[in-house]
Write a protein that holds these residues in place. Structure first.
Motif, PDB file in Angstrom:
ATOM      1  N   ARG A  15       0.819  -1.215   0.000  1.00 33.51           N
ATOM      2  CA  ARG A  15       0.000   0.000   0.000  1.00 33.51           C
ATOM      3  C   ARG A  15       0.855   1.269   0.000  1.00 33.51           C
ATOM      4  N   ALA A  16       2.107   1.165   0.453  1.00 33.44           N
ATOM      5  CA  ALA A  16       2.966   2.346   0.508  1.00 33.44           C
ATOM      6  C   ALA A  16       3.620   2.649  -0.837  1.00 33.44           C
ATOM      7  N   ASP A  17       3.452   1.730  -1.811  1.00 37.39           N
ATOM      8  CA  ASP A  17       4.042   1.907  -3.145  1.00 37.39           C
ATOM      9  C   ASP A  17       3.119   2.807  -3.970  1.00 37.39           C
ATOM     10  N   VAL A  18       3.634   3.984  -4.351  1.00 36.96           N
ATOM     11  CA  VAL A  18       2.789   4.938  -5.074  1.00 36.96           C
ATOM     12  C   VAL A  18       2.351   4.387  -6.443  1.00 36.96           C
ATOM     13  N   GLY A  19       3.070   3.356  -6.927  1.00 34.68           N
ATOM     14  CA  GLY A  19       2.680   2.699  -8.176  1.00 34.68           C
ATOM     15  C   GLY A  19       1.298   2.051  -8.087  1.00 34.68           C
ATOM     16  N   GLY A  20       0.771   1.890  -6.879  1.00 32.62           N
ATOM     17  CA  GLY A  20      -0.559   1.303  -6.710  1.00 32.62           C
ATOM     18  C   GLY A  20      -1.671   2.349  -6.772  1.00 32.62           C
ATOM     19  N   LEU A  21      -1.292   3.614  -6.976  1.00 35.05           N
ATOM     20  CA  LEU A  21      -2.298   4.681  -7.008  1.00 35.05           C
ATOM     21  C   LEU A  21      -3.429   4.444  -8.020  1.00 35.05           C
ATOM     22  N   PRO A  22      -3.112   3.979  -9.247  1.00 32.46           N
ATOM     23  CA  PRO A  22      -4.221   3.754 -10.204  1.00 32.46           C
ATOM     24  C   PRO A  22      -5.237   2.737  -9.678  1.00 32.46           C
ATOM     25  N   LEU A  23      -4.748   1.719  -8.966  1.00 26.80           N
ATOM     26  CA  LEU A  23      -5.668   0.728  -8.393  1.00 26.80           C
ATOM     27  C   LEU A  23      -6.529   1.382  -7.310  1.00 26.80           C
ATOM     28  N   ALA A  24      -5.898   2.195  -6.455  1.00 30.29           N
ATOM     29  CA  ALA A  24      -6.645   2.855  -5.380  1.00 30.29           C
ATOM     30  C   ALA A  24      -7.736   3.758  -5.959  1.00 30.29           C
ATOM     31  N   VAL A  25      -7.401   4.487  -7.023  1.00 31.29           N
ATOM     32  CA  VAL A  25      -8.385   5.404  -7.620  1.00 31.29           C
ATOM     33  C   VAL A  25      -9.545   4.613  -8.222  1.00 31.29           C
ATOM     34  N   ALA A  26      -9.230   3.500  -8.900  1.00 33.71           N
ATOM     35  CA  ALA A  26     -10.298   2.688  -9.491  1.00 33.71           C
ATOM     36  C   ALA A  26     -11.201   2.113  -8.393  1.00 33.71           C
ATOM     37  N   LEU A  27     -10.577   1.657  -7.292  1.00 36.74           N
ATOM     38  CA  LEU A  27     -11.379   1.117  -6.188  1.00 36.74           C
ATOM     39  C   LEU A  27     -12.280   2.195  -5.590  1.00 36.74           C
ATOM     40  N   LEU A  28     -11.759   3.416  -5.485  1.00 36.85           N
ATOM     41  CA  LEU A  28     -12.585   4.519  -4.973  1.00 36.85           C
ATOM     42  C   LEU A  28     -13.758   4.796  -5.910  1.00 36.85           C
ATOM     43  N   ALA A  29     -13.506   4.687  -7.221  1.00 33.88           N
ATOM     44  CA  ALA A  29     -14.596   4.892  -8.191  1.00 33.88           C
ATOM     45  C   ALA A  29     -15.679   3.838  -7.990  1.00 33.88           C
ATOM     46  N   VAL A  30     -15.255   2.572  -7.794  1.00 33.47           N
ATOM     47  CA  VAL A  30     -16.227   1.491  -7.580  1.00 33.47           C
ATOM     48  C   VAL A  30     -17.003   1.742  -6.284  1.00 33.47           C
ATOM     49  N   LEU A  31     -16.276   2.117  -5.218  1.00 28.12           N
ATOM     50  CA  LEU A  31     -16.938   2.342  -3.931  1.00 28.12           C
ATOM     51  C   LEU A  31     -17.919   3.506  -4.012  1.00 28.12           C
ATOM     52  N   SER A  32     -17.531   4.587  -4.688  1.00 23.82           N
ATOM     53  CA  SER A  32     -18.486   5.705  -4.734  1.00 23.82           C
ATOM     54  C   SER A  32     -19.669   5.380  -5.638  1.00 23.82           C
ATOM     55  N   PHE A  33     -19.428   4.523  -6.651  1.00 28.16           N
ATOM     56  CA  PHE A  33     -20.563   4.049  -7.459  1.00 28.16           C
ATOM     57  C   PHE A  33     -21.552   3.283  -6.574  1.00 28.16           C
ATOM     58  N   LEU A  34     -21.007   2.391  -5.739  1.00 26.07           N
ATOM     59  CA  LEU A  34     -21.878   1.605  -4.852  1.00 26.07           C
ATOM     60  C   LEU A  34     -22.583   2.504  -3.834  1.00 26.07           C
ATOM     61  N   ALA A  35     -21.918   3.592  -3.437  1.00 32.23           N
ATOM     62  CA  ALA A  35     -22.495   4.476  -2.412  1.00 32.23           C
ATOM     63  C   ALA A  35     -23.465   5.500  -3.003  1.00 32.23           C
ATOM     64  N   THR A  36     -23.605   5.515  -4.340  1.00 32.33           N
ATOM     65  CA  THR A  36     -24.449   6.546  -4.968  1.00 32.33           C
ATOM     66  C   THR A  36     -25.839   6.663  -4.350  1.00 32.33           C
ATOM     67  N   PRO A  37     -26.567   5.545  -4.158  1.00 36.51           N
ATOM     68  CA  PRO A  37     -27.921   5.697  -3.582  1.00 36.51           C
ATOM     69  C   PRO A  37     -27.893   6.321  -2.177  1.00 36.51           C
ATOM     70  N   VAL A  38     -26.861   5.984  -1.399  1.00 36.35           N
ATOM     71  CA  VAL A  38     -26.762   6.542  -0.042  1.00 36.35           C
ATOM     72  C   VAL A  38     -26.504   8.048  -0.117  1.00 36.35           C
ATOM     73  N   LEU A  39     -25.512   8.412  -0.951  1.00 38.99           N
ATOM     74  CA  LEU A  39     -25.195   9.839  -1.118  1.00 38.99           C
ATOM     75  C   LEU A  39     -26.407  10.608  -1.617  1.00 38.99           C
ATOM     76  N   ASN A  40     -27.054  10.049  -2.651  1.00 38.15           N
ATOM     77  CA  ASN A  40     -28.241  10.709  -3.207  1.00 38.15           C
ATOM     78  C   ASN A  40     -29.302  10.919  -2.142  1.00 38.15           C
ATOM     79  N   THR A  41     -29.485   9.909  -1.299  1.00 36.12           N
ATOM     80  CA  THR A  41     -30.551  10.004  -0.301  1.00 36.12           C
ATOM     81  C   THR A  41     -30.205  11.048   0.764  1.00 36.12           C
ATOM     82  N   ILE A  42     -28.932  11.118   1.145  1.00 40.89           N
ATOM     83  CA  ILE A  42     -28.526  12.146   2.115  1.00 40.89           C
ATOM     84  C   ILE A  42     -28.786  13.540   1.528  1.00 40.89           C
ATOM     85  N   ILE A  43     -28.365  13.738   0.284  1.00 42.30           N
ATOM     86  CA  ILE A  43     -28.528  15.064  -0.336  1.00 42.30           C
ATOM     87  C   ILE A  43     -30.013  15.364  -0.560  1.00 42.30           C
TER      88      ILE A  43
END
Ligand code: ZN
Length: 426
Positions: A330-358
């Motif tokens: 995780r400390a290897d900055v070369g893993g950044l593209p994977l971290a960003v893609a995972l964040l995209a997947v997580l925020s996609f999954l969280a969309t209904p929650v975010l939408n409902t809060i807003i």
């Protein structure tokens, strides 16, 4: 003060009880039937039917297309990670930055180069979503050159502040190991607070001009309403949003001393004074109910959960595919593209929650606005006008999952119910 308040409340309750018991037979309230009959459902339907079938079809298509874009965006983000990790772009980038003398410089250079290259790779999709699609539905006022120049301004901001954020997060990872996400939440939270604070003062003026409202009877009514609800008149601005778009809109931005309400020029140009007041009442609701501050708390909790989940998934994927992708840990900055893609997947999954809060906050602001502006018909007609870019009458589940504002149907219904229950009041 609280004692006085309690005393007043008790007094009022006793007084209310007293009048009910003692005077009920003498002065019974006028029966509801004395009011002219007002059918909330029929009034709602009457508003909804003002949209022509062609307008409705276009607005439905635009908004439903957005559901697919959510999915396409997340798949595209995974595709970009595949280019970086599967095709060896990340490995080459890291080898190139390895020549730099200090670790923080290497991290910073990798992050900046990654953000630039990821922007380039996602450019085709961004042009379609932000330029061609907006023109296709007649929502944009921009020529391509202007759109591109604004996009480049955002890119510059993203590269500068994004690389600094990434640098801070990797410093947390190197110091705190598997507990980095606790620090990470604090770091992202601090960036968020700073960017909300600076946004209206330093970022928004890069894209639009903010001026005081021009003198007019509408302005007088708006400022009267603002003051009545505890919002200083200097905190109300006009923004030339027509530079970019035909959309009618208004918003509250900033935090602390930079908080402000901005009405866009499309709204002032294309709406009646009643409609403007209805919108302003809604925005005052966000301001008075401290929605930005509350949203920050929700977001920071979600960010904490998100970073924890990110670490969980990242560790497992790197244990399995790390050697193939050239990512050590995780400390290897070369893993950044994977971290960003995972964040995209997580925020996609969280969309209904975010939408409902807003959406919940938006609904609160709607109620506040109806009470403050007392313009249920202005509120209903403006809700109909917003159907240009928001599907007017979705199924309830569709609204719960995909809507970050109440649908036009919900808003018109809310307004008509308010109207029915306040008929005859001055
Ligand atoms: Zn709102």
């Amino acid at each position: 003060m609280p004692t006085l308040l309690k005393f007043l409340l008790v007094f009022l309750l006793l007084a209310a009880a007293g009048t009910t018991w003692a005077q009920a037979p003498a002065t019974a309230p006028a029966p509801a039937t004395a009011q002219p009959a007002f059918d909330v459902e029929a009034a709602t339907q009457a508003y909804l039917s003002t949209l022509t079938p062609a307008q409705k079809a276009s607005s439905d298509a635009y908004f439903e297309g957005g559901y697919w874009l959510l999915l396409i965006d997340v798949l595209y983000a995974v595709g970009i990670a595949a280019v970086f990790l599967g095709l060896g772009l990340s490995r080459r980038l890291r080898a190139w930055t390895e020549r730099l003398p200090r670790r923080f410089l290497r991290t910073l250079a990798y992050a900046a180069a990654y953000l630039l290259l990821a922007w380039l790779l996602s450019f085709p999709l961004a042009v379609y979503e932000g330029y061609f699609r907006e023109h296709q539905y007649g929502l944009s006022n921009q020529r391509f050159g202007q759109w591109l120049s604004e996009n480049l301004t955002s890119l510059a901001l993203n590269v500068v502040f994004g690389s600094l954020l990434i640098l801070a997060l990797y410093a947390a990872i190197r110091r705190a190991g598997s507990r980095w996400w606790v620090w990470g939440t604090g770091i992202v939270g601090a960036f968020l607070v700073i960017s909300i604070f600076l946004g209206p003062v330093f970022v928004s003026p890069l894209f639009n001009k903010y001026t005081p409202l021009p003198a007019s009877p509408v302005r007088a009514a708006i400022l009267r309403m603002a003051r009545a609800n505890g919002v200083p008149a200097d905190n109300v601005y006009l923004v030339d949003a027509s530079r970019q778009s035909k959309r009618i809109s208004a918003n509250v931005s900033g935090i602390g001393s930079t908080i402000r309400v901005s009405l866009n020029d499309n709204l002032l140009r294309r709406s009646t004074p009643q409609e403007v007041q209805a919108v302003m009442g809604h925005e005052l609701g966000h301001y008075v109910l401290n929605h930005i501050q509350k949203m920050l708390v929700f977001f920071i909790v979600l960010i904490g959960l998100g970073l924890w989940a990110l670490d969980w998934a990242f560790t497992r994927l790197v244990a399995r595919y790390g050697p193939r992708w050239g990512v050590a840990d995780r400390a290897d900055v070369g893993g950044l593209p994977l971290a960003v893609a995972l964040l995209a997947v997580l925020s996609f999954l969280a969309t209904p929650v975010l939408n409902t809060i807003i959406r919940t906050q938006e609904q609160e602001a709607d109620m506040f606005g109806l009470n403050a502006a007392r313009q249920p018909d202005g509120f209903a007609t403006i809700a109909m006008k917003l159907s240009e870019y928001r599907k007017i009458d979705p199924a309830p589940l569709e609204e719960a999952l995909f809507f970050d504002h109440p649908s036009g149907h919900t808003r018109v219904h809310t307004a008509m119910r308010w109207k029915a229950e306040h008929l005859g009041e001055k």
